[in-house]
Write a protein that holds these residues in place. Structure first.
Motif, short mmCIF file in Angstrom:
data_model
loop_
_atom_site.label_atom_id
_atom_site.label_comp_id
_atom_site.label_asym_id
_atom_site.label_seq_id
_atom_site.Cartn_x
_atom_site.Cartn_y
_atom_site.Cartn_z
N GLN A 1 4.58 13.92 -28.64
CA GLN A 1 4.23 14.76 -27.51
C GLN A 1 5.45 14.91 -26.61
O GLN A 1 6.02 13.93 -26.13
N VAL A 2 5.85 16.16 -26.40
CA VAL A 2 6.97 16.44 -25.51
C VAL A 2 6.57 16.15 -24.07
O VAL A 2 5.45 16.42 -23.66
N ARG A 3 7.48 15.60 -23.33
CA ARG A 3 7.25 15.38 -21.89
C ARG A 3 8.27 16.19 -21.11
O ARG A 3 9.45 16.27 -21.47
N LEU A 4 7.81 16.79 -20.03
CA LEU A 4 8.66 17.62 -19.17
C LEU A 4 8.61 17.09 -17.75
O LEU A 4 7.52 16.81 -17.24
N SER A 25 11.80 15.67 -23.05
CA SER A 25 12.02 14.44 -23.82
C SER A 25 12.58 14.72 -25.20
O SER A 25 13.15 13.82 -25.85
N GLU A 26 12.42 15.96 -25.67
CA GLU A 26 12.98 16.34 -26.96
C GLU A 26 13.18 17.85 -26.99
O GLU A 26 12.66 18.56 -26.14
N ARG A 27 13.94 18.30 -27.97
CA ARG A 27 14.26 19.71 -28.04
C ARG A 27 13.09 20.50 -28.62
O ARG A 27 12.48 20.11 -29.61
N THR A 28 12.80 21.64 -27.98
CA THR A 28 11.82 22.58 -28.51
C THR A 28 12.46 23.95 -28.53
O THR A 28 13.45 24.20 -27.84
N PHE A 29 11.88 24.85 -29.30
CA PHE A 29 12.45 26.18 -29.42
C PHE A 29 12.45 26.91 -28.08
O PHE A 29 13.42 27.55 -27.70
#
Length: 120
Positions: A1-4, A25-29
């Motif tokens: 799960q990405v965290r912003l 927390s991680e790269r997304t498009f």
């Protein structure tokens, strides 16, 4: 799960040009900015995807606000140029894994929002 996590909001004066940040927390498009003023719906401002020409603004936003992205560090920025009292809102960062558009329902993850209050 990405965290912003957004930051950079606060109380500013009309004519100021604050910059908001959103750390993922991680790269997304796709990473995008929305805002929500009191009593209003959440409004799309623009997005920045991973393509070289991948910045898109909602109508009326380009020139007033500037979106940029530090891909290496997973940070999305929103510079608010010469803010006005009507720019008072909670500003949200959102991310989507595979594509970008202006529809809030298309985004998988949202930050907690950062309040910007503009006084005249």
């Amino acid at each position: 799960q990405v965290r912003l996590v957004e930051s950079g909001g606060g109380s500013v004066q009309s004519g100021d040009s604050p910059t908001l940040s959103c750390v993922a927390s991680e790269r997304t498009f796709c990473m995008a900015w929305f805002r929500q003023a009191p009593g209003s719906e959440r409004k799309f401002l623009g997005y920045r995807n991973l393509r070289p020409d991948g910045t898109y603004y909602a109508t009326g936003i380009e020139g007033r606000f500037t979106i940029s992205r530090d891909v290496a560090n997973n940070i999305l920025y929103l510079q608010l140029n010469k803010v006005r009292p009507e720019d008072t809102a909670v500003y949200y960062c959102a991310s989507a894994l595979n594509y970008c558009n202006a529809n809030a329902g298309s985004y998988d993850t949202w930050g907690q929002g950062t309040q910007v209050t503009v006084s005249s």
